[in-house]
Design an enzyme around this catalytic site. Structure first.
Site, PDB file in Angstrom:
ATOM      1  N   GLY A   1       0.827  -1.203   0.000  1.00 24.43           N
ATOM      2  CA  GLY A   1       0.000   0.000   0.000  1.00 24.43           C
ATOM      3  C   GLY A   1       0.860   1.249   0.000  1.00 24.43           C
ATOM      4  O   GLY A   1       1.917   1.291   0.629  1.00 24.43           O
TER       5      GLY A   1
ATOM      6  N   GLY B   1       5.511  -2.004   3.767  1.00 20.35           N
ATOM      7  CA  GLY B   1       5.028  -2.446   5.058  1.00 20.35           C
ATOM      8  C   GLY B   1       5.481  -3.850   5.418  1.00 20.35           C
ATOM      9  O   GLY B   1       6.479  -4.355   4.890  1.00 20.35           O
ATOM     10  N   ASP B   2       4.710  -4.485   6.278  1.00 19.00           N
ATOM     11  CA  ASP B   2       5.089  -5.783   6.838  1.00 19.00           C
ATOM     12  C   ASP B   2       5.298  -6.840   5.761  1.00 19.00           C
ATOM     13  O   ASP B   2       6.315  -7.546   5.755  1.00 19.00           O
ATOM     14  CB  ASP B   2       4.010  -6.238   7.827  1.00 19.00           C
ATOM     15  CG  ASP B   2       4.339  -7.569   8.465  1.00 19.00           C
ATOM     16  OD1 ASP B   2       5.386  -7.677   9.111  1.00 19.00           O
ATOM     17  OD2 ASP B   2       3.552  -8.519   8.303  1.00 19.00           O
TER      18      ASP B   2
ATOM     19  N   SER C   1       5.873  -6.490   2.514  1.00 13.66           N
ATOM     20  CA  SER C   1       6.982  -6.150   1.625  1.00 13.66           C
ATOM     21  C   SER C   1       8.330  -6.461   2.255  1.00 13.66           C
ATOM     22  O   SER C   1       9.231  -7.004   1.605  1.00 13.66           O
ATOM     23  CB  SER C   1       6.920  -4.661   1.252  1.00 13.66           C
ATOM     24  OG  SER C   1       5.681  -4.336   0.669  1.00 13.66           O
TER      25      SER C   1
ATOM     26  N   ILE D   1       1.014   3.506   6.898  1.00 18.77           N
ATOM     27  CA  ILE D   1       0.292   4.449   7.752  1.00 18.77           C
ATOM     28  C   ILE D   1      -0.101   3.814   9.086  1.00 18.77           C
ATOM     29  O   ILE D   1      -0.517   4.508   9.998  1.00 18.77           O
ATOM     30  CB  ILE D   1      -0.964   4.992   7.042  1.00 18.77           C
ATOM     31  CG1 ILE D   1      -2.005   3.882   6.860  1.00 18.77           C
ATOM     32  CG2 ILE D   1      -0.611   5.661   5.725  1.00 18.77           C
ATOM     33  CD1 ILE D   1      -3.370   4.393   6.431  1.00 18.77           C
ATOM     34  N   ASP D   2       0.047   2.492   9.208  1.00 22.43           N
ATOM     35  CA  ASP D   2      -0.453   1.790  10.389  1.00 22.43           C
ATOM     36  C   ASP D   2       0.389   2.019  11.637  1.00 22.43           C
ATOM     37  O   ASP D   2      -0.093   1.842  12.748  1.00 22.43           O
ATOM     38  CB  ASP D   2      -0.521   0.274  10.117  1.00 22.43           C
ATOM     39  CG  ASP D   2      -1.380  -0.045   8.907  1.00 22.43           C
ATOM     40  OD1 ASP D   2      -2.318   0.729   8.639  1.00 22.43           O
ATOM     41  OD2 ASP D   2      -1.111  -1.064   8.240  1.00 22.43           O
TER      42      ASP D   2
ATOM     43  N   ARG E   1     -26.408  15.007  16.525  1.00 21.39           N
ATOM     44  CA  ARG E   1     -26.261  13.600  16.142  1.00 21.39           C
ATOM     45  C   ARG E   1     -24.885  13.075  16.569  1.00 21.39           C
ATOM     46  O   ARG E   1     -23.939  13.839  16.778  1.00 21.39           O
ATOM     47  CB  ARG E   1     -26.393  13.436  14.616  1.00 21.39           C
ATOM     48  CG  ARG E   1     -27.736  13.827  14.049  1.00 21.39           C
ATOM     49  CD  ARG E   1     -28.805  12.806  14.380  1.00 21.39           C
ATOM     50  NE  ARG E   1     -30.077  13.156  13.798  1.00 21.39           N
ATOM     51  CZ  ARG E   1     -30.466  12.771  12.563  1.00 21.39           C
ATOM     52  NH1 ARG E   1     -29.653  12.068  11.810  1.00 21.39           N
ATOM     53  NH2 ARG E   1     -31.661  13.123  12.121  1.00 21.39           N
TER      54      ARG E   1
ATOM     55  N   MET F   1      -8.414   3.546   9.077  1.00 22.95           N
ATOM     56  CA  MET F   1      -7.549   2.405   8.788  1.00 22.95           C
ATOM     57  C   MET F   1      -6.523   2.238   9.909  1.00 22.95           C
ATOM     58  O   MET F   1      -6.474   3.021  10.847  1.00 22.95           O
ATOM     59  CB  MET F   1      -6.872   2.590   7.430  1.00 22.95           C
ATOM     60  CG  MET F   1      -7.850   2.680   6.265  1.00 22.95           C
ATOM     61  SD  MET F   1      -7.038   3.001   4.692  1.00 22.95           S
ATOM     62  CE  MET F   1      -6.176   1.456   4.437  1.00 22.95           C
ATOM     63  N   GLY F   2      -5.661   1.237   9.771  1.00 24.10           N
ATOM     64  CA  GLY F   2      -4.635   1.016  10.776  1.00 24.10           C
ATOM     65  C   GLY F   2      -4.451  -0.431  11.174  1.00 24.10           C
ATOM     66  O   GLY F   2      -3.667  -0.735  12.067  1.00 24.10           O
TER      67      GLY F   2
END
Length: 264
Positions: free
Chosen positions: A72, A165-166, A168, A212-213, A248, A255-256
């Site tokens: 990503g 990330g993880d 990759s 981004i996580d 309301r 995400m994450g």
């Protein structure tokens, strides 16, 4: 005057300097700069080896670096790409961008392109990654990794920088562990020559966590996390006005993955 300035013990941040004025191990003061076009900003606490001199002719031999952005996309990948490419060139290495992530690594050909200093200009403010990213099922199999190794060897690439990330970085780790066996298999099948294999008898791998996580140990904040958090806060600020106006409650999903850093 120039010699006196070169021997100044003051180090400014950032430091601008002209490479042909540098003596090995001598701190450089920013006042030594007079023509901005002849200088390059390289950071603080500068100490150079004589091998980095422009005219020394002693740049590292057979050193080529491939750069991949995979998985990503994350904000900041372009800044990381720019830094890696320019530092490689500055240290006398060839820098290759591998387009479309591991898919480009397996396919080879035009997906692997040598980069010049100007190729990464004007990209740090852009989101995503200018060299593309794609998931690749073929790289999950040994035959796919064998093709990837062949493509690297033919280009003389013996170092790999993976921005992802993880998944990759896990793939890069497996690739490095198998490298010796892959090279030997390519030699036995005569898909590469002994000379090519000798240049790439090893593979250096460095991972830059682009996610981004913020779910990777060993770093305070991964590439892209801060920008993602900033966008979430902007969205919440906009929604709060509407929620208040209509009395309301709103539920905002972010995400994450399993980390929860962005949600917190």
């Amino acid at each position: 005057r120039e010699e006196a300035q070169l021997r100044e013990s003051v180090i400014c941040s950032p430091v601008l300097l002209r490479r042909d004025m540098v003596e090995p191990g001598v701190p450089i003061a920013a006042e030594a700069c007079s023509k901005m076009s002849e200088y390059r900003c390289i950071g603080t606490k500068v100490s150079f080896a004589s091998s980095l001199s422009k005219d020394s002719g002693s740049a590292p031999k057979n050193k080529a670096l491939g750069i991949i952005t995979s998985g990503g996309d994350a904000q900041g990948m372009n800044a990381a790409l720019r830094a890696v490419v320019r530092m490689a060139i500055f240290n006398g290495m060839q820098a290759y961008a591998i387009y479309e992530g591991y898919h480009g690594l397996v396919e080879g050909g035009d997906f692997i392109k040598e980069m010049q200093w100007s190729d990464v200009s004007n990209i740090i403010q852009r989101g995503g990654t200018v060299i593309g990213t794609a998931r690749c099922k073929a790289f999950h199999e040994r035959e796919g990794r064998l093709k990837a190794a062949e493509n690297l060897i033919r280009k003389g690439i013996n170092s790999l920088a993976v921005i992802g990330g993880d998944g990759s970085l896990t793939g890069a780790n497996i690739f490095k562990k198998e490298w010796s066996g892959l090279v030997q298999e390519l030699l036995e099948s005569k898909r590469v020559t002994e000379e090519e294999a000798a240049v790439c008898s090893y593979l250096n791998v460095v991972g830059l966590v682009g996610s981004i996580d913020n779910d990777m140990c060993g770093t305070d904040m991964t590439i892209g996390t801060d920008s993602a958090l900033h966008r979430i806060i902007e969205a919440i600020d906009c929604l709060s006005s509407t929620a208040s106006s209509h009395q309301r409650s709103f539920v905002l999903e972010v995400m994450g993955r399993h980390c929860g850093y962005l949600a917190q």
